[in-house]
Scaffold this active site. Structure first.
Site, short mmCIF file in Angstrom:
data_model
loop_
_atom_site.label_atom_id
_atom_site.label_comp_id
_atom_site.label_asym_id
_atom_site.label_seq_id
_atom_site.Cartn_x
_atom_site.Cartn_y
_atom_site.Cartn_z
N LYS A 199 0.80 -1.24 0.00
CA LYS A 199 0.00 0.00 0.00
C LYS A 199 0.83 1.29 0.00
CE LYS A 199 -3.35 -0.87 -0.68
NZ LYS A 199 -3.64 -1.48 -2.03
N THR B 289 3.66 0.18 -4.54
CA THR B 289 4.57 -0.85 -5.08
C THR B 289 4.15 -1.30 -6.49
OG1 THR B 289 3.35 -2.59 -3.93
CG2 THR B 289 5.29 -1.72 -2.82
N GLY C 231 -5.33 3.29 -6.32
CA GLY C 231 -5.76 4.68 -6.38
C GLY C 231 -7.27 4.73 -6.19
N ARG C 232 -7.72 4.02 -5.15
CA ARG C 232 -9.17 3.96 -4.88
C ARG C 232 -9.68 5.29 -4.36
NH1 ARG C 232 -7.69 -1.14 -2.51
NH2 ARG C 232 -8.56 -2.81 -3.75
P1 A3P Z 1 -4.91 3.70 -2.64
O1 A3P Z 1 -5.59 2.76 -3.59
O2 A3P Z 1 -5.31 3.49 -1.25
O3 A3P Z 1 -4.98 5.14 -3.07
P2 A3P Z 1 0.29 -0.88 -3.59
O4 A3P Z 1 0.42 -1.06 -5.05
O5 A3P Z 1 1.61 -0.98 -2.87
O6 A3P Z 1 -0.77 -1.75 -3.02
O7 A3P Z 1 -0.15 0.62 -3.32
C1 A3P Z 1 -1.39 1.11 -3.72
C2 A3P Z 1 -1.32 2.62 -3.62
O8 A3P Z 1 -0.45 3.11 -4.64
C3 A3P Z 1 -2.62 3.31 -3.90
O9 A3P Z 1 -3.33 3.35 -2.68
C4 A3P Z 1 -2.16 4.69 -4.40
O10 A3P Z 1 -2.27 5.70 -3.41
C5 A3P Z 1 -0.67 4.50 -4.70
N1 A3P Z 1 -0.23 4.94 -6.03
C6 A3P Z 1 0.94 5.60 -6.25
N2 A3P Z 1 1.08 5.88 -7.55
C7 A3P Z 1 -0.02 5.39 -8.17
C8 A3P Z 1 -0.45 5.40 -9.54
N3 A3P Z 1 0.29 5.95 -10.49
N4 A3P Z 1 -1.66 4.84 -9.83
C9 A3P Z 1 -2.41 4.29 -8.84
N5 A3P Z 1 -2.05 4.25 -7.54
C10 A3P Z 1 -0.87 4.79 -7.20
#
Ligand code: A3P
Length: 315
Positions: A57, A60, A272-273
């Site tokens: 989160k 990654t 990016g929810r």
């Molecule tokens: P949220 O969905 O809560 O906003 P991971 O891939 O480690 O699970 O992390 C998910 C998070 O990546 C998302 O959390 C979002 O905030 C972040 N993020 C960073 N760059 C992003 C991108 N280009 N597109 C979508 N999410 C991104």
């Protein structure tokens, strides 16, 4: 000359040396003796030089997708069970052995190719740094740190979207503030939500194994807002050839609120929810909860002369 059968010998051996029951895989190609008996078809090159270790989160998946757009960076192949994450160095997959791990990587077809993997649960796992170091002592380690309360909140919404029975029945505040007297399942959820954000504890563990020069800390907020700078720094850190300009590969998408790849588009809707802002009670609770952890992170980073992520400098 009589000797007991192999299984019996093994039983006796491991009763004498119980600490050796769990294997620690090392690279057979690092030792001349092992290289001689290592079959030719088992390439030594099918091992990553770069590992994104998490935590979950923090962006990654975005980092993984952006790196995959580089011609010299090849990520591990999807596992039918574990999807984009192999999670070899933690849990039972480690017992599948080195061959199983190598099968998840393509044979590099160019000397400039850098294989890499991302498994977001390595960061806060106690065994991962030791095991990764044993196999890949020269690997470059990438860690993303976002503001820990925001990370915890993202995790909660991630679990809700997967209908996790615990988080479905408890508010965010109830999860993060669960006391030691709470039922086990609730304490487990709380730990999974908060533990990865105790960055100093985990980073100190990685630094016990890997020299600082092999560890790159990425500010998760910067990755969201300015991925081009992050990717430039990462290319230098990992010695990626050729160095490419990501400004031609990424563009900001107003509707998504994030950067997306020009060729393949944005990450799926589960990254990016959209969810409501964190309630004040949880926010206050987490500010207090992470205060000492953040202070420890500042101390640790100062000690190793490493710049603070912006969110840490501001807290
Ligand atoms: P949220 O969905 O809560 O906003 P991971 O891939 O480690 O699970 O992390 C998910 C998070 O990546 C998302 O959390 C979002 O905030 C972040 N993020 C960073 N760059 C992003 C991108 N280009 N597109 C979508 N999410 C991104």
């Amino acid at each position: 000359l009589l000797s007991p059968p192999p299984a019996e010998i093994a039983r006796r051996y491991f009763s004498m040396y119980p600490q050796e029951i769990n294997p620690v895989w090392t690279n057979p190609c690092d030792s001349e003796k092992h290289r001689e008996i290592w079959p030719e078809e088992k390439s030594c090159r099918r091992l990553p030089k770069l590992i994104i270790v998490g935590p979950q989160k923090t962006g990654t998946t975005a980092l993984l997708r952006f790196l995959e757009a580089h011609p010299s960076l090849k990520s591990s192949k999807q596992d039918p069970v574990y999807f984009e994450e192999i999670q070899f160095f933690i849990g039972k997959n480690y017992l599948n052995g080195l061959e199983w791990y190598q099968e998840h990587f393509p044979e590099p077809n160019d000397p400039r190719t850098i294989l890499f993997e991302k498994s977001a649960n390595y960061f806060d796992n106690e065994l991962a740094p030791k095991r990764i170091y044993a196999l890949l002592p020269r690997a470059k380690i990438v860690i993303i740190v976002s503001e820990p309360a925001r990370r915890a909140y993202s995790w909660y919404h991630h679990m809700r979207s997967h209908d996790d029975p615990v988080v479905m029945n408890y508010t965010f505040f109830e999860v993060v503030s669960a006391p030691e007297t709470a039922p086990r399942f609730l304490r487990d959820a709380r730990n999974r939500c908060l533990k990865p954000g105790m960055y100093a504890v985990h980073l100190a563990r990685w630094l016990q194994f890997f020299p600082q020069q092999q560890i790159l800390l990425i500010d998760g907020d910067q990755l969201s807002k300015d991925p081009i700078t992050v990717l430039n720094n990462l290319q230098i850190f990992a010695g990626v050839q050729p160095f490419i300009d990501y400004s031609g590969k990424l563009e900001y998408q107003e509707e998504k609120g994030f950067y997306c790849l020009t060729e393949t588009g944005c990450l799926s809707s589960n990254k990016g929810r959209k969810y409501p802002p964190m309630d004040v009670e949880s926010s206050r609770y987490l500010d207090k909860f992470f205060k000492d952890h953040n202070t420890n992170l500042r101390t640790l980073l100062s000690d190793i002369n490493y710049p603070y992520p912006l969110w840490l400098a501001q807290t």
